[in-house]
Design an enzyme around this catalytic site. Structure first.
Site, PDB file in Angstrom:
ATOM      1  N   THR A 175       0.549  -1.008  -0.103  1.00 17.93           N
ATOM      2  CA  THR A 175      -0.164  -0.093  -0.140  1.00 17.93           C
ATOM      3  C   THR A 175       1.127   1.252   0.061  1.00 17.93           C
ATOM      4  OG1 THR A 175      -0.210  -0.349   2.437  1.00 17.93           O
ATOM      5  CG2 THR A 175      -1.989  -1.553   1.038  1.00 17.93           C
TER       6      THR A 175
ATOM      7  N   SER B 220      -5.788 -11.015  -7.289  1.00 16.74           N
ATOM      8  CA  SER B 220      -5.775  -8.864  -7.079  1.00 16.74           C
ATOM      9  C   SER B 220      -6.338  -8.770  -8.187  1.00 16.74           C
ATOM     10  CB  SER B 220      -4.554  -8.694  -6.465  1.00 16.74           C
ATOM     11  OG  SER B 220      -4.589  -7.774  -5.910  1.00 16.74           O
TER      12      SER B 220
ATOM     13  N   HIS C 162      -5.919  -5.348  -7.818  1.00 13.47           N
ATOM     14  CA  HIS C 162      -5.986  -4.105  -7.006  1.00 13.47           C
ATOM     15  C   HIS C 162      -6.675  -3.064  -6.118  1.00 13.47           C
ATOM     16  CE1 HIS C 162      -1.303  -2.092  -8.190  1.00 13.47           C
ATOM     17  NE2 HIS C 162      -2.491  -0.937  -7.811  1.00 13.47           N
TER      18      HIS C 162
END
Length: 356
Positions: free
Chosen positions: A75, A247, A249
C-alpha cells in the site's frame, strides 16, 4: 477494536482527501465493494471431533519460512497517515511474524524499512513490490536496491498498464503528494539526477518477456501480483514466478472485474500446487482468511485495514489489526475442526443460501 472500528476512527482522524485516496477505488467502485461483499456469499461446513488444543497456522512462503498466513499487502504512502509511516508498519509486521510487502510507492526507502523490520525481529521477511519499467535499466536498479537492502523476495505488479480512473481522487484533485513526501524508492534511478525522482511506471508495452527478465536478473524469488485469469496463472509459472497473487488491485484499477476471491479457485486449479497462491483483496475478518485458505490460498494479504490501524495508533495499531486477524483466524480454524491450515479444504466451502 474491530477492523471496522479502526476504519471508522481513521476516517474521523484523516484529512478527507487522504482518506478518499486510501479508501477509494476505480469508477463506481463496484469491484472495490464486491471484494468485501463476495465473502458474504461463502460459508464453511465445519468438521467435528478432529481438532487439537494446539494449532499450527504458520506457512512457508518464498523467502519466508513459518510466516503468519496474513501478510501486509503493498500500500502506498504510509507517511500520509502517520509520521512514522512504513517504518512503524515494518516493526509491527515483524513483531507479529507477518511478511511486509513494501515497494516503489513507499514514503521511506527500502533499506530503512528492512532495517526497521529487523530491529523488531531479526528473522522478519520483507518483500519488495515493483512495476516493470519500460527502460529495463530502471527495473534492474530497483531490483538491486531490494537485494542490497536485504529483501527476501520481489513482487512484480502486472495489472496496471495504465493508472486506474479513481473517481474520488479526480473529484478531489489529488494527483501529487504534498510537499515533504515522495516515493523514496524512485529517487536517484538511472536517467535521473542523484536526488531526482522517476515517475512510478505504468506501461501498456510491458510483456511476459519483461517479467521473465526480472526473474532472470535476481537470485531472489519473484512473485507476480494482479492475476485473475487462470491462463495468466499458468503463464506466470511457465515464466518463472515463485508465487501468484490473485488480486484486482483492491478495486483501484478496473471496475468491471470480479471480486478477487471469486477468481481464486480457478487460479489455484491452473497453478496445480506448483507454487503458492496468495489472495489479496477484501479480507476484513479471520473468517475471511479461513475461507480463502479453504479455497486454495496459502496466505492472504491485507492492505487498507493496516493503513487504518497505522492512522489510529501507529505501530501499535498495525499490531492490533494483524493480531486481531490472527486470533480470529485461529479461533475459526478451531471451530472448523482444524489443527493446521491444510485442514481447511475446498470441500468445506458452500454458498450461503445455496443447495448443499
Amino acid at each position: 477494536m474491530t477492523l471496522r472500528a479502526f476504519h471508522d476512527s481513521a476516517r474521523k482522524l484523516l484529512d478527507p482527501v487522504v482518506y478518499d485516496y486510501v479508501a477509494g477505488g476505480a469508477g463506481e467502485e463496484r469491484a472495490l465493494n464486491d471484494n468485501e461483499q463476495a465473502f458474504d456469499r461463502y460459508a464453511l461446513l465445519p468438521r467435528v471431533l478432529s481438532g487439537d488444543g494446539a494449532r499450527d497456522t504458520a506457512v512457508d512462503l518464498p523467502g519466508a519460512r513459518r510466516a503468519a498466513p496474513v501478510i501486509v499487502a503493498p500500500t502506498a504512502f504510509h507517511r500520509l497517515v502517520h509520521r512514522d509511516g512504513e517504518r512503524a508498519t515494518a516493526r509491527a509486521a515483524a513483531a507479529e511474524g507477518a511478511v511486509l510487502v513494501t515497494g516503489v510507492a513507499a514514503t521511506a526507502p527500502v533499506h530503512e524499512v528492512v532495517a526497521a523490520a529487523h530491529e523488531a525481529n531479526p528473522e522478519a521477511a520483507v518483500w519488495f513490490q515493483l512495476y516493470p519499467h519500460p527502460r529495463r535499466e530502471v527495473t534492474v536498479a530497483l531490483v538491486r536496491r531490494a537485494e542490497e537492502a536485504g529483501c527476501a523476495a520481489l513482487v512484480v505488479t502486472v495489472d496496471s498498464p495504465v493508472f486506474g480512473r479513481r473517481t474520488r481522487d479526480l473529484r478531489n484533485g489529488f494527483s501529487d503528494l504534498p510537499a515533504g513526501f515522495a516515493a523514496e524508492n524512485m529517487r536517484g534511478l538511472p536517467g535521473s539526477g542523484p536526488d531526482a525522482l522517476t515517475d512510478i511506471p505504468m506501461s501498456a508495452s510491458v510483456r511476459w518477456s519483461d517479467f521473465a527478465a526480472v526473474v532472470r536478473s535476481t537470485p531472489l524469488p519473484v512473485l507476480i501480483k494482479g492475476v485473475l485469469h487462470p491462463d495468466d496463472a499458468r503463464l506466470a509459472v511457465e515464466h518463472g514466478a515463485a508465487g501468484v497473487i490473485v488480486s484486482n488491485h483492491g478495486g483501484r484499477q478496473c471496475d468491471v472485474v470480479p471480486a478477487a476471491v471469486d477468481c481464486l479457485p480457478a487460479v489455484c486449479g491452473a497453478v496445480a500446487g506448483r507454487v503458492p497462491v496468495l489472495l489479496d483483496g477484501g479480507i476484513r475478518r479471520g473468517g475471511d482468511v479461513a475461507v480463502a485458505l479453504a479455497l486454495g490460498a496459502s496466505a492472504v494479504g491485507v492492505g487498507r485495514p493496516v493503513v487504518w490501524g497505522l492512522a489510529v495508533d501507529g505501530e501499535a495499531g498495525v499490531r492490533r489489526v494483524l493480531g486481531s486477524l490472527r486470533d480470529e483466524y485461529d479461533h475459526t480454524l478451531a471451530l472448523c475442526g482444524g489443527r493446521r491450515n491444510s485442514d481447511l479444504t475446498v470441500g468445506m466451502v458452500v454458498l450461503r443460501g445455496g443447495t448443499w
